[in-house]
Each structure stands twice: as C-alpha cells, then as structure tokens.
Design an enzyme around this catalytic site. Structure first.
Site, short mmCIF file in Angstrom:
data_model
loop_
_atom_site.label_atom_id
_atom_site.label_comp_id
_atom_site.label_asym_id
_atom_site.label_seq_id
_atom_site.Cartn_x
_atom_site.Cartn_y
_atom_site.Cartn_z
N ASP A 80 0.93 -1.17 0.09
CA ASP A 80 -0.11 0.00 0.00
C ASP A 80 1.04 1.27 0.09
O ASP A 80 1.74 1.46 1.02
CB ASP A 80 -1.03 -0.05 1.16
CG ASP A 80 -1.94 -1.03 1.24
OD1 ASP A 80 -2.08 -1.75 0.14
OD2 ASP A 80 -2.65 -1.23 2.15
N ASP B 182 -15.22 -2.98 -1.68
CA ASP B 182 -14.81 -2.98 -0.50
C ASP B 182 -15.94 -2.69 0.26
O ASP B 182 -16.95 -1.60 0.09
CB ASP B 182 -13.71 -1.75 -0.53
CG ASP B 182 -12.72 -1.76 -1.19
OD1 ASP B 182 -12.21 -2.87 -1.69
OD2 ASP B 182 -12.16 -0.78 -1.81
#
Length: 239
Positions: free
Chosen positions: A8, A129
């Site tokens: 990330d 998500d």
C-alpha cells in the site's frame, strides 16, 4: 489459491493502515521497490499494489514508486486506487501492469468497467470494499446503500478477471478475514474472488483455501510483522 503480498503506497512509502484510516498509518518501508523485490525473492507469483493517495484524490498519485516496482520486478502486478477513466487504465497497462482494479467507478460508472473489460480481456478486476456488507467508495470515505453481492452480480457477464473483496473493518487489524462473507460472495458469482482484509496467519490462509471457492488472498501487515512467513506460506498453499 494465490497469495498476493500487498504494498500500500502513501506519500511514496510502503505503509499499512488500520480500517482504511489514513490517520492510522504505519510506514514499513520507504523504498517500495525494495519491498517488492523482497516479496519476489521469497517466491510470490503476484504483487498487489494500492495507491492510497490516489484512491482519495481520484487520480494516480504514487506513479513513481509503482513504475519503479514494475521496472525492477518480474512478476505480474495488479493496482488499485485512483483509476477512474479509460486513459488511466490504458496508461497503466502500457507501463506493464498486468491488471487494473476498478473500485469507485464500479459503483459510479459501471459502463466503464464493462468497456475496459472488453478492451483489455483478463486485465480488469473489480474491487468491492465493504463495511458491514455495504460497498464503500472513494478510499472507503463514502458509504453506499449497495450490497456487495448485488453489485458483484451486475458484472457477471462483463468479462472481468476477478473480484477483490475487502472487509474494511478487518483490514489492517490482524483479526482474521471475513471468511463467511467472502465465501458467500464467491458462491454467488462465477467470477474468481480474492479475499482481502485481516488475513493475518497461516491458519487464515488455510481456512480460505479450504472453502474451495476462494481463488486468492491478499495479505499485508502480517507479512511485514512476520506473522506470516511468505516463503513458507507459498509452499504450503501449493501442497
């Protein structure tokens, strides 16, 4: 089942967040390409990259570290975060990305997902998500009233390569993935489903694999913290 080590990216560094909160950031490596190489050296077959800044700003922000990773590694990589138009999709694929992950646009512009999947077969995934079963967008900052399974079914005939399902409340928390919800999604659609969020032990990976319906798992913090030994996990998943 494929294990995807996660990198990330925030402000050019490899980080992990807790529950997607940009204020709860731990920096694990200020050289993301070196981090990627360590994962490759351990034997990974894929890399999972996320442009966190891009997810919030709606356009690529961490392009430089992504390009460095692509130029220095020899395994396919998928990237999500800030990819919201065809020009950006084309640009990333031209730079050597194996797969783009479309999240926010899957809600806001599903026709773009279909168009991209037709134009680039096998190279477009959808990122779903969810918080409490409902899809969140724009870096998880905005919640919708759309249920994950309902949105996933809309892409059954689109030709997308995979669905990456992230349980936001499990992400970065080292409390295990939402196996039941992920398996239920995988059984509800014919699209390969990759689990994300909370994958924190070899037991988690084994449980996901044992469902028989989940095609992959993404893990980040557990690899950085050493809770999962990447080489050992990869070997175990192949056995």
């Amino acid at each position: 089942m494929i294990l995807y080590p996660a990198i990330d990216l925030k402000d050019g560094q490899a980080v992990r967040l807790v529950h997607g909160d940009m204020e709860q950031t731990t920096v694990f490596n200020d050289n993301p390409a070196a981090q990627a190489l360590s994962f490759v050296d351990a034997g990974c077959e894929w890399l999972h990259l996320v442009d966190l800044n891009g997810a919030f700003e709606g356009e690529p922000v961490n392009a430089a570290p992504v390009e460095a990773i692509l130029s220095q590694t020899n395994v396919p990589a998928q990237l999500g975060g800030g990819i919201r138009d065809m020009a950006t999709i084309e640009r990333w694929l031209d730079k050597g990305l194996a797969r783009v992950i479309l999240g926010t646009v899957a809600v806001e512009n599903p026709d773009l997902v279909r168009q991209a999947a037709r134009a680039f077969p096998g190279k477009v995934a959808v990122g779903l998500d969810a918080r409490n079963g409902f899809v969140a967008t724009r870096g998880w900052a905005e919640e919708t009233d759309i249920q994950v399974v309902d949105l996933a079914k809309k892409f059954e005939d689109a030709g997308i390569a995979a669905i990456i399902y992230t349980d936001i409340m499990r992400d970065g928390a080292m409390k295990g993935p939402n196996i039941d919800a992920t398996a239920a999604l995988a059984r509800a659609v014919d699209i390969p489903v990759i689990a994300s969020g909370g994958v924190s032990s070899m037991a988690d990976l084994t449980a996901l694999k044992d469902t028989g319906v989940i095609s992959g798992a993404i893990s980040g913090r557990a690899l950085y913290d050493g809770a999962i030994d990447l080489s050992a996990a990869l070997a175990a998943l192949k056995s």
